[in-house]
Write an enzyme that holds these catalytic residues in place. Sequence first.
Site, mmCIF file in Angstrom:
data_model
loop_
_atom_site.group_PDB
_atom_site.id
_atom_site.type_symbol
_atom_site.label_atom_id
_atom_site.label_comp_id
_atom_site.label_asym_id
_atom_site.label_seq_id
_atom_site.Cartn_x
_atom_site.Cartn_y
_atom_site.Cartn_z
ATOM 1 N N ASP A 24 2.527 13.263 16.527
ATOM 2 C CA ASP A 24 2.796 13.205 15.083
ATOM 3 C C ASP A 24 1.297 13.458 14.561
ATOM 4 O O ASP A 24 0.954 12.918 13.159
ATOM 5 C CB ASP A 24 4.061 12.105 14.355
ATOM 6 C CG ASP A 24 4.294 12.782 13.331
ATOM 7 O OD1 ASP A 24 4.216 13.237 12.724
ATOM 8 O OD2 ASP A 24 4.787 11.386 12.883
ATOM 9 N N LEU A 27 0.951 -0.877 -0.409
ATOM 10 C CA LEU A 27 0.026 0.047 -0.190
ATOM 11 C C LEU A 27 0.790 0.926 0.268
ATOM 12 O O LEU A 27 0.458 2.452 -0.604
ATOM 13 C CB LEU A 27 -1.062 0.363 1.429
ATOM 14 C CG LEU A 27 -2.178 -1.347 1.714
ATOM 15 C CD1 LEU A 27 -2.600 -1.124 2.471
ATOM 16 C CD2 LEU A 27 -3.250 -1.064 0.021
ATOM 17 N N ASP A 44 -1.462 5.593 14.135
ATOM 18 C CA ASP A 44 0.046 5.609 14.718
ATOM 19 C C ASP A 44 0.366 6.740 16.441
ATOM 20 O O ASP A 44 1.192 7.468 16.079
ATOM 21 C CB ASP A 44 0.937 6.128 13.719
ATOM 22 C CG ASP A 44 1.013 5.811 12.713
ATOM 23 O OD1 ASP A 44 1.105 4.141 12.460
ATOM 24 O OD2 ASP A 44 2.451 5.421 11.364
ATOM 25 N N ARG A 90 -1.046 12.866 7.027
ATOM 26 C CA ARG A 90 -0.463 11.404 6.882
ATOM 27 C C ARG A 90 -0.666 10.611 7.549
ATOM 28 O O ARG A 90 -0.602 9.291 7.387
ATOM 29 C CB ARG A 90 0.852 11.553 5.964
ATOM 30 C CG ARG A 90 1.954 11.842 7.630
ATOM 31 C CD ARG A 90 3.385 11.865 7.305
ATOM 32 N NE ARG A 90 4.179 12.919 8.523
ATOM 33 C CZ ARG A 90 3.856 14.009 9.293
ATOM 34 N NH1 ARG A 90 4.015 14.551 8.689
ATOM 35 N NH2 ARG A 90 4.314 14.884 9.933
ATOM 36 N N ASN A 91 -1.293 11.044 8.774
ATOM 37 C CA ASN A 91 -1.565 10.373 9.620
ATOM 38 C C ASN A 91 -2.812 10.157 10.524
ATOM 39 O O ASN A 91 -3.462 9.792 11.377
ATOM 40 C CB ASN A 91 -0.812 10.625 10.876
ATOM 41 C CG ASN A 91 0.629 9.728 11.061
ATOM 42 O OD1 ASN A 91 0.627 9.214 10.432
ATOM 43 N ND2 ASN A 91 2.492 10.728 11.358
HETATM 44 P P1 AMP Z 1 2.921 4.871 7.530
HETATM 45 O O1 AMP Z 1 3.702 4.049 7.965
HETATM 46 O O2 AMP Z 1 1.236 4.932 7.899
HETATM 47 O O3 AMP Z 1 2.541 5.980 6.838
HETATM 48 O O4 AMP Z 1 1.661 4.081 6.061
HETATM 49 C C1 AMP Z 1 2.322 3.897 4.959
HETATM 50 C C2 AMP Z 1 1.140 4.405 3.702
HETATM 51 O O5 AMP Z 1 0.081 3.108 3.819
HETATM 52 C C3 AMP Z 1 0.229 5.787 3.761
HETATM 53 O O6 AMP Z 1 0.326 6.636 3.316
HETATM 54 C C4 AMP Z 1 -1.495 4.266 3.488
HETATM 55 O O7 AMP Z 1 -1.282 4.993 2.389
HETATM 56 C C5 AMP Z 1 -1.109 3.887 4.039
HETATM 57 N N1 AMP Z 1 -2.098 2.607 5.130
HETATM 58 C C6 AMP Z 1 -1.511 2.754 6.131
HETATM 59 N N2 AMP Z 1 -2.201 1.974 7.440
HETATM 60 C C7 AMP Z 1 -3.258 1.324 6.422
HETATM 61 C C8 AMP Z 1 -4.134 1.031 7.127
HETATM 62 N N3 AMP Z 1 -4.565 0.906 8.608
HETATM 63 N N4 AMP Z 1 -5.251 1.414 5.921
HETATM 64 C C9 AMP Z 1 -5.135 1.651 4.877
HETATM 65 N N5 AMP Z 1 -3.255 1.907 4.524
HETATM 66 C C10 AMP Z 1 -2.918 1.723 4.896
#
Ligand code: AMP
Length: 530
Positions: free
Chosen positions: A382, A268, A400, A386-387
């Site tokens: 944070d 993703l 997060d 993005r979160n």
């Molecule tokens: P992160 O590590 O939270 O920055 O996640 C990186 C990317 O993964 C995010 O920008 C989302 O597109 C995707 N992502 C993270 N967590 C989820 C989730 N629970 N469901 C769907 N996509 C996610």
Amino acid sequence: MGNKCCSRRHDPDRPLVYPAYKNEAGFTACPSSLETRYTGEPNTRVLSRPPADIVRTRNPGKCITNGGRRVVKALCAYTARADSDISFRKGDRMEVLSDAEPDWWRVLHLTTRREGLVPVNFVAEESSVECEEPSSCCSWFFPHVSRKEADKLLLAESNPRGTFLVRPAEHNPHGFSLSVKDWEEGRGYHVKHYKIKPLDNGGFYIATNQTFPSLPALVMSYTKNALGLCHVLARPCPKPEPQMWDLGPELRDKWEIPRSEIQLIRKLGQGNFGEVYYGKWRNNIEVAVKTLREGTMSTQAFLQEAAIMKKFRHKRLVALYAVCSTQEPVYIVQEYMSKGSLLEFLRNGEGKFLQFEDLVYVAAQVASGMEYLESKMLIHRDLAARNVLIGENNVAKICDFGLARVIEDNEYCPKQGSRFPVKWTAPEAIIYGRFSIKSDVWSYGILLMELFTYGQIPYPGLHGKDVIEQVERGYRMPKPVGHYLPDDIYRLMLQCWDAIPEKRPTFEFLNHYFESFTVTSEIPYREVQD
Ligand code: AMP
């Protein structure tokens, strides 16, 4: 019905339940009155005549043998995930054998005769003996839905004109609001909200010339005759599927799961901690899996933080289901949010087409999740677009929370890191490491700017180092050009960026602010009638 000696606070994600019967139109309603007492806690109302689901026996592991059977009815279908739980269809009836666990009850399915655990928020207590024709609950009563959520639910395309729900009023702890989907030439579909006011004798009214002994009596009357409402109440709004907090009953406490049970299906994205995958648990349940890059944080510290995160439950926080931490890379198994991060959604996804009201709805949801963290004294550290993750129907959830604290990566450190989110972080947190819920409020102000500019980088054209210097000198991001942002909201952002943390608003205030933004108060009945 269970032992009435002890009641407990109502679980915010469980529907309240009342004895019910059907009228000639097949409409389900309840004869009991819905008087309320307000406890001062958000989303907490205690009924003066407590319904069955808040008067449970609290004896751990004890079976209910108080003479009467206690029967629950399924609010929606559920497919068993393990050996210990059982499947059921919407409307199935089950006898409660034990309610010792808060999330999973042991039941006997009254049709299949199977015995097993069921998720509590998928069922509602059936009527008591007073009911003519037992029914699961007042299906039109949505105890934890705000005005904005009511709009969203009712405006779903599949709902015809006259679809309605009743919810607690936002400004009157004893009152309720009736939300009805309507249609008008030139205006199209929209939702009208009516105030339902309490009477001193326990009754209710919308118009003073039509009073009713109980809320169900009021609702039932308006299902037969519009009596001045925009439309006769045609059918209760369908309830969204309840949130699952665990992958299965055996994983409610033991949430370390074997890695072999997780199938990684597609990548993703790439996050702060490592790669993120869409996957399935036991080839069945959709999940998002975060893989922790080695060296990002100590497994021990992460597990401690995850244990805290697992305890926090709110409909605006992404649910943490499980972890696989016995080998590297550690997996964090989370609720899957189909539209990904708010930032990507706004920049490149369907979010590009959101209307101003939708942006306000997202702002309100994030503030609601943060209000919950504020009430639990948990700091996010944070908070940024993005979160925040987006699901169907523009549902927004914060993810997060708490993790930033345990990141060991130097790059993520305020003093040294190139990846440290300088533009989102309050000056006292950058300079003195003073993170607090008020530094989260600062970040929320930045998130608002991201939201109303459809994902623009904050302080466009400025480098992170310059931002720290400028902000310290009193510079604040100006009102954006080329994007609609009312002065009121911009002023609110400036309050979030007050140099003195204590002067920044609370999340409770921010949630309230966005929940009631653009909204004139409920329509007085007469106005609609005229
Ligand atoms: P992160 O590590 O939270 O920055 O996640 C990186 C990317 O993964 C995010 O920008 C989302 O597109 C995707 N992502 C993270 N967590 C989820 C989730 N629970 N469901 C769907 N996509 C996610």
